[in-house]
Design a protein around this motif. Structure first.
Motif, short mmCIF file in Angstrom:
data_model
loop_
_atom_site.label_atom_id
_atom_site.label_comp_id
_atom_site.label_asym_id
_atom_site.label_seq_id
_atom_site.Cartn_x
_atom_site.Cartn_y
_atom_site.Cartn_z
N LEU A 88 -8.18 14.09 2.86
CA LEU A 88 -6.91 13.80 3.52
C LEU A 88 -6.03 15.05 3.49
O LEU A 88 -6.19 15.92 2.63
CB LEU A 88 -6.19 12.61 2.87
CG LEU A 88 -5.69 12.66 1.43
CD1 LEU A 88 -4.44 13.50 1.25
CD2 LEU A 88 -5.39 11.24 0.95
N SER A 89 -5.13 15.11 4.46
CA SER A 89 -4.09 16.15 4.45
C SER A 89 -2.77 15.45 4.75
O SER A 89 -2.71 14.57 5.60
CB SER A 89 -4.39 17.23 5.49
OG SER A 89 -4.52 16.65 6.77
N ALA A 90 -1.74 15.84 4.02
CA ALA A 90 -0.45 15.15 4.15
C ALA A 90 0.63 16.16 4.52
O ALA A 90 0.68 17.26 3.98
CB ALA A 90 -0.08 14.47 2.84
N ALA B 249 0.13 13.80 -1.93
CA ALA B 249 -0.83 12.71 -1.73
C ALA B 249 -2.13 13.09 -2.40
O ALA B 249 -2.50 14.26 -2.44
CB ALA B 249 -1.05 12.44 -0.24
N GLU B 250 -2.82 12.07 -2.93
CA GLU B 250 -4.11 12.36 -3.58
C GLU B 250 -5.02 11.14 -3.52
O GLU B 250 -4.57 10.00 -3.64
CB GLU B 250 -3.91 12.78 -5.04
CG GLU B 250 -5.22 13.30 -5.63
CD GLU B 250 -5.10 13.79 -7.06
OE1 GLU B 250 -5.58 14.91 -7.30
OE2 GLU B 250 -4.57 13.08 -7.91
N TYR C 216 0.48 8.19 -2.41
CA TYR C 216 1.38 9.26 -1.95
C TYR C 216 2.76 9.02 -2.54
O TYR C 216 3.17 7.89 -2.77
CB TYR C 216 1.40 9.39 -0.43
CG TYR C 216 2.00 8.24 0.34
CD1 TYR C 216 3.35 8.25 0.71
CD2 TYR C 216 1.22 7.17 0.75
CE1 TYR C 216 3.90 7.21 1.44
CE2 TYR C 216 1.76 6.12 1.49
CZ TYR C 216 3.10 6.16 1.83
OH TYR C 216 3.65 5.12 2.56
N SER C 217 3.43 10.14 -2.82
CA SER C 217 4.75 10.07 -3.45
C SER C 217 5.81 10.45 -2.43
O SER C 217 5.52 11.10 -1.43
CB SER C 217 4.80 11.01 -4.64
OG SER C 217 4.55 12.33 -4.21
N SER C 218 7.03 10.06 -2.72
CA SER C 218 8.09 10.32 -1.75
C SER C 218 9.26 11.04 -2.42
O SER C 218 9.36 11.12 -3.64
CB SER C 218 8.59 9.01 -1.13
OG SER C 218 9.65 8.49 -1.91
N CYS D 59 -2.28 2.96 -1.65
CA CYS D 59 -2.78 2.31 -0.44
C CYS D 59 -4.29 2.11 -0.55
O CYS D 59 -5.00 2.92 -1.16
CB CYS D 59 -2.48 3.15 0.80
SG CYS D 59 -0.74 3.50 1.00
N ASP D 60 -4.76 1.06 0.09
CA ASP D 60 -6.18 0.74 0.11
C ASP D 60 -6.64 0.77 1.56
O ASP D 60 -6.17 -0.01 2.39
CB ASP D 60 -6.41 -0.64 -0.51
CG ASP D 60 -7.89 -0.91 -0.74
OD1 ASP D 60 -8.72 -0.34 -0.01
OD2 ASP D 60 -8.20 -1.69 -1.65
#
Length: 434
Positions: free
Chosen positions: A180-182, A219-220, A231-233, A241-242
């Motif tokens: 993933l890339s965030a 995100a990880e 993911y953190s904000s 998330c699933d």
């Protein structure tokens, strides 16, 4: 103390500032990325009979230019070449692969060794020129001859044009086929073999940008479950998330947030609660988050509060106003676990970095500096004093250098070797072996 890498000059070139540090899965290679778009890979020396103590030293293995500065003509924006993240892939064959990303583009690099070359071609001379066909009178079989070891880095894939905003994190999935890339508002899922499309799995962009209240900061992927990621904000919350529940993970499965203490609320509360890094433990049961003043460890089964909270530099709480004025309050510190998840580490100012032992709750402050960096020297713990009376070894809060900060750290996956990036120098420390 083990080693220090980098120039000693007082004047630090902007391009030389290290922007990411990452060990590979075995810990034998250590990659750093810098603001000049370069990736430098260090390889661990193997012990030899002649140099029994050399094991553990890391020496430069390969250096290559990963990203170049670009210009987005549609938006009239310069895209800087700074490497934001490096992620290794597990080794499948003799070559090593890593993903490096700047603000917009992710590249998959192959790092391979060559120590033989082919000689004795039929249609080419020794110097590489083509021979005239009528001069070829006999058929030769080319042979492989040994040559000096060459380490080559070649770009295998380029994953571009998928992010409108700046990429802040990338994470390889435990299936080793996807990652993933965030960026600030979206998270994309890629397949390592497919460069021309990615799937958007999180999108928090509001229809009207004036209603924007938070951005994604990190995100990880989970280390064992390929369908779970967090993911953190910037609001200090973490969403788990699933991907089995739906294709677009806008509905989180778990929501981690610590209720704020109303008594300690201030003008800076929102800024300092923004999470700068999130990391799963190797076991996959815990995750660690770093905000401006503290590190928190969460149990994935408990969402309402963290199980452990460690103050990194509580003495800065009274200095938030001046840190806001010099923009330091927006610094993004990273954090990391040791191989057994028993100790965590994160950076601070004045080239200090802190480790916390989770069982004993012992914490220690160490300094990465050229003064204490004789090979095999033992680091002295440092203390910062907040009151007026200063003891001999203590450092006053007012004399801390906020330009010297340790944002990026990495811990060897199995041994107690740590890598600490201080501006343009990389420090390597090893636990003393009696």
């Amino acid at each position: 103390f083990l080693q220090v890498k980098g120039a000693i000059d007082e004047d630090v070139a902007e391009a030389d500032i290290i922007s990411t540090v990452e060990f590979n899965y075995t810990g034998d290679l250590l990659a750093t990325g810098d603001k000049g778009g370069r990736v430098v890979i260090f390889q661990r020396e193997q012990e030899t009979k002649s140099r029994p103590l050399s094991r553990g030293e890391y020496n430069v293995y390969s250096t290559f230019q990963s990203h170049e500065p670009e210009f987005d003509y549609l938006k009239s924006l310069e895209i800087e070449e700074k490497i934001n993240k490096i992620r290794w892939l597990p080794q499948q064959n003799a070559a090593h692969f890593l993903l490096s990303t700047n603000d917009k583009t992710i590249k998959l690099w192959k790092i391979s060794e060559r120590d033989k070359r082919a000689e004795g071609y039929n249609l080419k001379d020794e110097d590489g020129r083509l021979r005239e066909p009528f001069r070829v009178t006999e058929l030769r079989v080319p042979t492989l001859k040994p040559m000096d070891l060459m380490v080559e880095a070649s770009p295998r894939r380029t994953f571009a044009n998928a992010h409108t905003y700046h990429i802040n994190s990338s994470s390889v999935n435990s299936d080793y086929a996807t990652y993933l890339s965030a960026d600030d508002l979206r998270i994309n899922l890629w397949h390592l073999e497919v460069t021309n499309r990615s799937f958007n799995i999180v999108d928090i962009k509001p229809a009207n940008m004036e209603e924007l209240t938070e951005v994604i900061t990190a995100a990880e992927f989970h280390p064992h479950h390929c369908n779970v990621f967090v993911y953190s904000s910037s609001k200090g919350t973490i969403r788990l998330c699933d991907m089995r529940s739906s294709a677009l993970c806008d509905q989180h499965s778990k929501f981690f947030e610590e209720p704020e203490d109303p008594s300690s609320r201030s003008f800076f509360s929102e800024i300092i609660s923004s999470i700068s890094d999130v990391k799963f433990s190797h076991s996959g049961r815990y995750m660690m988050t770093r905000d401006y003043l503290s590190v928190k460890v969460w149990d994935l089964n408990m969402e309402n509060r963290p199980v452990e909270t460690y103050q990194v530099h509580e003495y800065l709480r009274s200095k938030l106003c001046s840190l806001y004025e010099n923009d330091c309050i927006f610094d993004k510190f990273e954090c990391c676990w040791n191989g057994s998840d028993s100790t965590i580490m994160t950076g601070s100012y004045n080239n200090f970095f802190r480790t916390f032992e989770r069982e004993t709750h012992r914490d220690i402050t160490l300094e990465a500096s050229r003064e204490s960096s004789k090979p095999r020297a033992i680091l002295k713990p440092r203390k910062v004093c907040t009151s007026g009376k200063r003891k001999k070894d203590e450092i006053s809060v007012d004399s801390l250098d906020f330009n010297k900060k340790i944002l990026h750290t990495a811990w060897h996956p199995t041994e107690n070797i740590i890598a600490v990036a201080a501006t343009n120098n990389l420090y390597l420390f090893q636990e003393k072996v009696n």
